[in-house]
Motif scaffolding. Sequence first.
Motif, short mmCIF file in Angstrom:
data_model
loop_
_atom_site.label_atom_id
_atom_site.label_comp_id
_atom_site.label_asym_id
_atom_site.label_seq_id
_atom_site.Cartn_x
_atom_site.Cartn_y
_atom_site.Cartn_z
N GLY A 278 0.83 -1.20 0.00
CA GLY A 278 0.00 0.00 0.00
C GLY A 278 0.87 1.24 0.00
O GLY A 278 2.04 1.21 0.40
N LEU A 279 0.28 2.35 -0.50
CA LEU A 279 0.97 3.64 -0.44
C LEU A 279 0.29 4.43 0.67
O LEU A 279 -0.77 5.02 0.48
CB LEU A 279 0.85 4.35 -1.79
CG LEU A 279 1.39 5.78 -1.86
CD1 LEU A 279 2.83 5.84 -1.38
CD2 LEU A 279 1.29 6.31 -3.28
N GLY A 280 0.90 4.39 1.87
CA GLY A 280 0.21 4.87 3.07
C GLY A 280 0.52 6.30 3.45
O GLY A 280 1.63 6.80 3.24
N ALA A 281 -0.49 6.95 4.03
CA ALA A 281 -0.33 8.28 4.62
C ALA A 281 -1.39 8.44 5.70
O ALA A 281 -2.33 7.63 5.78
CB ALA A 281 -0.49 9.36 3.56
N ASN A 282 -1.24 9.46 6.51
CA ASN A 282 -2.23 9.76 7.55
C ASN A 282 -3.59 10.01 6.91
O ASN A 282 -3.79 11.01 6.22
CB ASN A 282 -1.75 10.98 8.34
CG ASN A 282 -2.75 11.39 9.42
OD1 ASN A 282 -3.84 10.81 9.53
ND2 ASN A 282 -2.36 12.38 10.23
N GLY A 283 -4.55 9.10 7.15
CA GLY A 283 -5.87 9.19 6.51
C GLY A 283 -6.72 10.33 7.03
O GLY A 283 -7.78 10.61 6.48
N LEU A 284 -6.26 11.00 8.09
CA LEU A 284 -7.03 12.12 8.63
C LEU A 284 -6.45 13.47 8.19
O LEU A 284 -6.96 14.51 8.57
CB LEU A 284 -7.05 12.05 10.17
CG LEU A 284 -7.56 10.72 10.76
CD1 LEU A 284 -7.60 10.79 12.29
CD2 LEU A 284 -8.94 10.37 10.21
N ASP A 285 -5.38 13.41 7.38
CA ASP A 285 -4.67 14.63 6.98
C ASP A 285 -4.89 14.88 5.48
O ASP A 285 -4.32 14.19 4.64
CB ASP A 285 -3.17 14.44 7.29
CG ASP A 285 -2.31 15.61 6.82
OD1 ASP A 285 -2.81 16.48 6.06
OD2 ASP A 285 -1.12 15.64 7.19
N PRO A 286 -5.74 15.88 5.14
CA PRO A 286 -6.09 16.08 3.73
C PRO A 286 -4.89 16.38 2.83
O PRO A 286 -4.87 15.99 1.67
CB PRO A 286 -7.05 17.28 3.74
CG PRO A 286 -7.05 17.83 5.12
CD PRO A 286 -6.45 16.81 6.04
N VAL A 287 -3.86 17.04 3.37
CA VAL A 287 -2.69 17.36 2.53
C VAL A 287 -1.89 16.09 2.24
O VAL A 287 -1.49 15.82 1.10
CB VAL A 287 -1.80 18.43 3.21
CG1 VAL A 287 -0.57 18.70 2.36
CG2 VAL A 287 -2.60 19.72 3.43
N ALA A 288 -1.68 15.28 3.28
CA ALA A 288 -0.97 14.00 3.08
C ALA A 288 -1.70 13.15 2.06
O ALA A 288 -1.10 12.53 1.18
CB ALA A 288 -0.83 13.28 4.42
N VAL A 289 -3.03 13.12 2.17
CA VAL A 289 -3.85 12.32 1.26
C VAL A 289 -3.72 12.83 -0.17
O VAL A 289 -3.61 12.06 -1.13
CB VAL A 289 -5.32 12.33 1.75
CG1 VAL A 289 -6.26 11.86 0.65
CG2 VAL A 289 -5.47 11.44 2.98
N ARG A 290 -3.67 14.15 -0.33
CA ARG A 290 -3.50 14.72 -1.67
C ARG A 290 -2.18 14.24 -2.28
O ARG A 290 -2.09 13.93 -3.47
CB ARG A 290 -3.54 16.26 -1.60
CG ARG A 290 -3.31 16.91 -2.96
CD ARG A 290 -3.81 18.35 -2.99
NE ARG A 290 -3.20 19.20 -1.96
CZ ARG A 290 -1.99 19.75 -2.06
NH1 ARG A 290 -1.26 19.55 -3.12
NH2 ARG A 290 -1.50 20.48 -1.07
N HIS A 291 -1.14 14.13 -1.44
CA HIS A 291 0.16 13.66 -1.94
C HIS A 291 0.09 12.21 -2.45
O HIS A 291 0.81 11.84 -3.37
CB HIS A 291 1.23 13.82 -0.86
CG HIS A 291 1.59 15.25 -0.62
ND1 HIS A 291 2.04 15.73 0.59
CD2 HIS A 291 1.54 16.32 -1.45
CE1 HIS A 291 2.26 17.04 0.50
NE2 HIS A 291 1.95 17.42 -0.74
#
Length: 546
Positions: A35-48
């Motif tokens: 998976g390509l993971g990031a903080n799911g509660l952080d909209p900027v991280a998700v955009r990345h």
Amino acid sequence: MTTQLLSTSKPDLEHAAAIIRAGGLVGIPTETVYGLGANGLDPVAVRHIFEAKGRPQDNPLILHVSEAAELNRYCHDIPESAWILAQKFWPGPLTMVLPVRQDVVPAQTVAGHDTVAMRCPKTAATRELIRLSGVPIAAPSANLSGKPSTTTAQHVIHDLGGKIEAVIDGGPCQVGVESTIIDLTVTPPRLLRPGGVTLEELRGILGEVDVDPAVVAPVAPGMKPKAPGMKYKHYAPAASVIIVAGSRERAAAWIRRHFVQPNAVLCFEEELPLYRDLNPTVYGYEADVESLSHNLFAALRELDHPEIGTIFARCPEGGGLARAVQNRLKKSAGFHIVDADRAPQLIGVTGPTGAGKTTALRVLEALGGAVFDSDAVYHELLTTDNAMLDEIEQAFPGAVVDGVLDTRKLAPRVYGSPEAMKTLSGITHPHVIAELWKRIDASGAKFAVVDAIGLFESGLGKQCDRTVAIVADEDVRIRRLVARDHVTEAYARARIAAQKPAAWYADQADLVLENNGTEADFEAACRDAFSRLLSFQMHSGKDALA
Ligand code: TXA
Ligand code: MG
């Protein structure tokens, strides 16, 4: 940015958790795919995430949790069935689409949907990472959008190296295809993507479960499938993939007649002997679907070379996990599937001059066969096939004048020189065979018949379902030639002496018919022999001749 390769050790997981908390991207191992993971509660991280993958904006992400109890933090109105499924299959390869995300989950993570897809992966290191991060990890498969998913840390580096902070190397993924997705927001629940938890297992618990049409057929343009990801081109190597269905032998025959270099074959271990000379890629045992799902994406990646034109793939049949393999392969093929059992069968007819091929061909035509004359095709190509003429000119400079083959110039260079003859037929045979197959495929006939004196020399004999040699004694053939062509006996004798003896044809054919009597007798013998040949084909499960 250089992408760090991390291990599953405690300090490395703590380091990765710090990256996640700081809004970075980490490749994470799971039992399905990376998976390509990031903080799911952080909209900027998700955009990345979307940017790194080149993922379409309308395609929501799955939120990964470390245990079922966390569901309450991210969704409302969780149905009872979700708890039952979590109890039974979590941690494991099951994603549940649940109603009403909580406000903590930003719209970016779910691409504006009200529902949210939740999963608890089996890989212990990744659950530990989620715990250490203190946030749910949003993660799509860690591949470039449209490409096969990644099942090793090296695949992730290949696709995303330099674009993400780190990858945790947890070894190859056990299941190898993405999680099963079940939509619990509708009644009855609906399977959106088949995976390691099977439809049969889900039905065992939920009772009725629908299968989304996008699982088994292409999504029509303009349609909105329940899982938005299903409408995109997927799992696709650079080459076009064609799934060749049908029995082992018929599929191999079909692939052989369509294979040109540089194509590729993706097949089962059990059928390796049928393809050995084509340098096939094997992705597991047909009898062991887990081996197929485990290796599928690695194999598709291995074949992802711009120079490979077409990949002919064999696909397992049946339910259970095979459904997941079928879904991924069919999507990678854009649902291009050929049923080799229904392709016209080919009977090759050969034999020396004067033996009676014409009579045999007439009988086969009367029985419903489409007859093709390879010699006529060859002569046609001499005036129409520029690629073939170019190759001839390359090998025999001066033979082609103004795009037309000058046979008077070529003939003296090839007759009497076996070496030159071999060069010439090495050029013409593949073109003639390819053209014959084009016509056979397009004929729509129950079965096709090809008339070829050079059936065995050209290699076409190997591509036939059955080969037939028509032979006769030499003195009978000489008499026929004298009567038919009005030539002297000496001339007929010389012509026959220049050809291969009848025994040479007879030795190589599946069926040998001798024609030393009258034409009427031979016609009756042909009718009898061919009817038996065709009904044998039918009864061996080859209904193309029915
Ligand atoms: O095994 C897996 O599920 C892997 C690993 C990393 O967990 N993840 C994965 O994610 O395959 P992805 O993004 O490649 O595929 C998720 C699919 C997409 O087709 C997406 O449209 C669908 O799930 N999906 C996500 N949220 C959804 C929702 N709320 N409703 C319907 N479909 C959803
Ligand atoms: Mg994906």
